[in-house]
Design an enzyme around this catalytic site. Structure first.
Site, PDB file in Angstrom:
ATOM      1  N   ARG A  44       0.790  -1.221   0.000  1.00 30.17           N
ATOM      2  CA  ARG A  44       0.000   0.000   0.000  1.00 30.17           C
ATOM      3  C   ARG A  44       0.834   1.290   0.000  1.00 30.17           C
ATOM      4  NH1 ARG A  44      -5.076  -0.711   3.911  1.00 30.17           N
ATOM      5  NH2 ARG A  44      -5.952   0.803   2.482  1.00 30.17           N
ATOM      6  N   VAL A 102       1.953   5.165  -1.225  1.00 35.12           N
ATOM      7  CA  VAL A 102       1.131   6.361  -1.468  1.00 35.12           C
ATOM      8  C   VAL A 102       1.762   7.229  -2.568  1.00 35.12           C
ATOM      9  CG1 VAL A 102      -0.056   6.471   0.765  1.00 35.12           C
ATOM     10  CG2 VAL A 102       2.212   7.496   0.542  1.00 35.12           C
ATOM     11  N   ARG A 152     -12.778  -1.706  14.368  1.00 34.05           N
ATOM     12  CA  ARG A 152     -12.376  -0.594  13.510  1.00 34.05           C
ATOM     13  C   ARG A 152     -13.450  -0.285  12.473  1.00 34.05           C
ATOM     14  NH1 ARG A 152      -6.403  -0.875  11.284  1.00 34.05           N
ATOM     15  NH2 ARG A 152      -7.232   1.052  10.453  1.00 34.05           N
TER      16      ARG A 152
HETATM   17  C1  EPZ Z   1      -9.554   2.353   0.190  1.00 34.15           C
HETATM   18  O1  EPZ Z   1      -8.170   2.164   0.494  1.00 34.15           O
HETATM   19  C2  EPZ Z   1     -10.323   1.778   1.359  1.00 34.15           C
HETATM   20  N1  EPZ Z   1      -9.925   2.460   2.585  1.00 34.15           N
HETATM   21  C3  EPZ Z   1     -10.040   0.287   1.492  1.00 34.15           C
HETATM   22  O2  EPZ Z   1     -10.853  -0.236   2.542  1.00 34.15           O
HETATM   23  C4  EPZ Z   1     -10.419  -0.395   0.186  1.00 34.15           C
HETATM   24  O3  EPZ Z   1     -10.102  -1.760   0.271  1.00 34.15           O
HETATM   25  C5  EPZ Z   1      -9.684   0.260  -0.987  1.00 34.15           C
HETATM   26  O4  EPZ Z   1      -9.937   1.685  -1.004  1.00 34.15           O
HETATM   27  C6  EPZ Z   1     -10.093  -0.299  -2.338  1.00 34.15           C
HETATM   28  O5  EPZ Z   1     -11.470  -0.165  -2.527  1.00 34.15           O
HETATM   29  C7  EPZ Z   1     -10.477   3.592   2.909  1.00 34.15           C
HETATM   30  O6  EPZ Z   1     -11.321   4.123   2.194  1.00 34.15           O
HETATM   31  C8  EPZ Z   1     -10.078   4.201   4.214  1.00 34.15           C
HETATM   32  P1  EPZ Z   1      -6.470   2.360  -3.092  1.00 34.15           P
HETATM   33  P2  EPZ Z   1      -7.059   2.920  -0.355  1.00 34.15           P
HETATM   34  O7  EPZ Z   1      -5.607   3.582  -3.051  1.00 34.15           O
HETATM   35  O8  EPZ Z   1      -7.570   4.258  -0.731  1.00 34.15           O
HETATM   36  C9  EPZ Z   1      -2.259   0.669  -4.714  1.00 34.15           C
HETATM   37  C10 EPZ Z   1     -11.334  -1.452   4.513  1.00 34.15           C
HETATM   38  O9  EPZ Z   1     -11.317  -2.683   4.776  1.00 34.15           O
HETATM   39  N2  EPZ Z   1      -1.746   2.046  -4.551  1.00 34.15           N
HETATM   40  O10 EPZ Z   1      -7.631   2.357  -4.018  1.00 34.15           O
HETATM   41  O11 EPZ Z   1      -5.799   2.852   0.425  1.00 34.15           O
HETATM   42  C11 EPZ Z   1      -2.596   0.031  -3.375  1.00 34.15           C
HETATM   43  O12 EPZ Z   1      -1.456  -0.527  -2.767  1.00 34.15           O
HETATM   44  C12 EPZ Z   1     -10.211  -0.812   3.704  1.00 34.15           C
HETATM   45  O13 EPZ Z   1     -12.212  -0.693   4.916  1.00 34.15           O
HETATM   46  C13 EPZ Z   1      -0.467   2.355  -4.979  1.00 34.15           C
HETATM   47  O14 EPZ Z   1       0.282   1.494  -5.469  1.00 34.15           O
HETATM   48  O15 EPZ Z   1      -6.966   1.979  -1.615  1.00 34.15           O
HETATM   49  C14 EPZ Z   1      -3.624  -0.996  -3.796  1.00 34.15           C
HETATM   50  O16 EPZ Z   1      -2.973  -2.138  -4.252  1.00 34.15           O
HETATM   51  C15 EPZ Z   1      -9.073  -1.733   3.446  1.00 34.15           C
HETATM   52  N3  EPZ Z   1      -0.028   3.645  -4.855  1.00 34.15           N
HETATM   53  C16 EPZ Z   1      -4.363  -0.315  -4.946  1.00 34.15           C
HETATM   54  O17 EPZ Z   1      -3.489   0.730  -5.394  1.00 34.15           O
HETATM   55  C17 EPZ Z   1      -0.818   4.638  -4.324  1.00 34.15           C
HETATM   56  O18 EPZ Z   1      -0.357   5.780  -4.224  1.00 34.15           O
HETATM   57  C18 EPZ Z   1      -5.699   0.334  -4.583  1.00 34.15           C
HETATM   58  O19 EPZ Z   1      -5.545   1.104  -3.409  1.00 34.15           O
HETATM   59  C19 EPZ Z   1      -2.108   4.319  -3.912  1.00 34.15           C
HETATM   60  C20 EPZ Z   1      -2.573   3.021  -4.045  1.00 34.15           C
END
Ligand code: EPZ
Length: 425
Positions: free
Chosen positions: A127, A129, A404
């Site tokens: 994950r 950013v 949580r």
């Molecule tokens: C949000 O996380 C949710 N969290 C997650 O819910 C949810 O699983 C996820 O979206 C996908 O729907 C919140 O809203 C607080 P992403 P987020 O950025 O925003 C990669 C729960 O159980 N990535 O869409 O962190 C990342 O590693 C949680 O409630 C990068 O590589 O998810 C992942 O593989 C868990 N670089 C994919 O993208 C970045 O800069 C999607 O992550 C950002 C993300």
């Protein structure tokens, strides 16, 4: 640490109030940093993650009043960031909850400076950013990583730009959307995430005076404003909490009404449930989910960004598939390590083989109760669901993960006839 004890084998009959969406409320609370006026949020769930963010925001100088704390339909938060007293989000708070990184965009947009700890790794995947950082750089912020902190500077403010995300990210879309509302000129976010929680945030930002086009699509156009004002907003219903209870009804059998969760909010889950043999019907502003005597059929699912099947329901859906007739392939494409429930489900008698990002689930006639534990929120609740269907007693430990994201899970399920209780440590 508390645990949850379940005596399985009882169908569920009754109604469950679906709370406000955690993953919308957290971002809406961060939006309070964009204005010195009060932001009133209704139907905020009482969850550990919400309290963690309250502590972080208070530390930035946000005044937070909680009203209606005992209302089972959610509390009201009044947040006012009259003056930002600190633009640093310390490691100690950010590491407790990754969503804390969502203060980055609003802080740098309003104050021209932000020092936000990098969240670090997480049980379900690395994950990073990087998309948040690259996006803010495109809006003119100078960003260095130093001592584990993202140090963002934009002394003359942010400037609108076209940002095309290389892949879909919920959090990066939200951080950039909030930042762009205070940037000079126009920002276009391409390949933006379309999760309904982003729509909820965007609608609230519009009430605060932001100009946003394309809400609900993968192209958001934001015309920045010199300042935003206050607003009142009701957090959308939690489609993941509701989807979890829909799966509880499917797993245990019976009939459950999900109050305040419109059926369409279940999105791709409705189709998967129906193909599995579960009845899903709209009922006014709610949804009725029913499985009478039929067995469940195996259904393949692949997690994808919205409108695809949500990763946050993958563990719970896999639990349903463990008792299906036939086999099901569950493929996880969002996070690289989101099968931690598999060995625990296996301890309850499930037959699951994992190969890279796919899990082949061969249905068994019955699960058997066992002591189990999980290392993340959705995996934990999937074990509670497994306990509802299992013969005998299941004890799920490390319940703080559940707390949580699920409010009073044992009360909501026991009101529908489940034998489930919390055991205080
Ligand atoms: C949000 O996380 C949710 N969290 C997650 O819910 C949810 O699983 C996820 O979206 C996908 O729907 C919140 O809203 C607080 P992403 P987020 O950025 O925003 C990669 C729960 O159980 N990535 O869409 O962190 C990342 O590693 C949680 O409630 C990068 O590589 O998810 C992942 O593989 C868990 N670089 C994919 O993208 C970045 O800069 C999607 O992550 C950002 C993300």
């Amino acid at each position: 640490m508390d645990s949850i004890r379940i005596e399985g084998g009882r169908p569920l009959y009754g109604a469950i109030h679906v709370g406000g969406a955690k993953n919308a409320a957290l971002k809406l609370m961060c939006a309070a940093l964009l204005t010195d006026q009060p932001l009133v949020l209704e139907r905020v769930p009482r969850l550990a993650d919400i309290r963690t963010l309250e502590v972080l925001l208070a530390q930035h100088g946000v005044d937070i009043k909680v009203e209606d704390a005992a209302n089972p339909q959610g509390q009201r938060l009044i947040l006012q960031a009259g003056e930002i007293t600190s633009t640093t989000a310390p490691y100690d708070l950010v590491r407790r909850m990754r969503a804390s990184v969502l203060v980055l965009g609003p802080l740098v947009a309003r104050c021209g400076t932000a020092d936000v700890s990098l969240p670090g790794g997480c049980a379900i995947g690395a994950r990073p950013v990087n998309l948040h950082i690259e996006g803010l750089r495109a809006l003119g912020a100078e960003i260095d990583i130093e001592g584990g902190y993202i140090r963002a500077r934009a002394p003359k403010g942010l400037t609108g730009a076209i940002v095309r995300f290389p892949f879909v990210s919920v959090g990066a879309t939200e951080n950039l959307l909030m930042a762009a509302t205070l940037a000079k000129g126009e920002t276009v976010l391409e390949n933006a995430a379309r999760e309904p929680e982003i729509g909820d945030l965007a609608h609230c930002l519009v009430k605060m005076g932001a100009e946003i086009e394309g809400i609900g699509t993968d192209r958001l156009r934001i015309l920045g404003k010199p300042s935003l004002g206050g607003a009142a907003h009701k957090v959308m219903a939690d489609r993941i909490e509701g989807g979890t209870y829909a799966l509880a009804a499917a797993i245990a059998g019976g009939k459950v009404e999900l109050i305040d969760l419109p059926a369409e909010h279940l999105g791709a889950m409705i189709d998967a449930l129906r193909r599995a043999g579960v009845t899903v019907e709209a009922n006014g502003t709610g949804t009725i989910v029913r499985r009478e005597n039929n067995r469940i059929s195996g259904v393949d699912v692949i997690t994808e960004p919205y409108p695809g099947f949500p990763t946050d329901l993958q563990a719970q859906f896999m639990t349903l598939m463990t008792i299906a007739e036939g086999a099901a392939m569950v493929t996880e494409t969002i996070f690289e390590n989101r099968f931690m429930h598999v060995p625990e489900l296996a301890r309850m008698g499930a037959n699951i083989t994992v190969h890279h990002a796919s899990a082949l689930v061969r249905g068994v006639p019955k699960l058997k109760g066992a002591p189990v534990m999980a290392t993340d929120l959705r995996a934990s609740v999937s074990l509670v669901l497994a306990g509802l269907a299992a013969e005998g007693e299941t004890v799920v430990s490390r319940v703080y993960h559940l707390d949580r994201g699920y409010e009073r899970v044992e009360e909501k399920l026991s009101a529908c006839g489940a034998r489930i209780e919390r055991i205080a440590a």
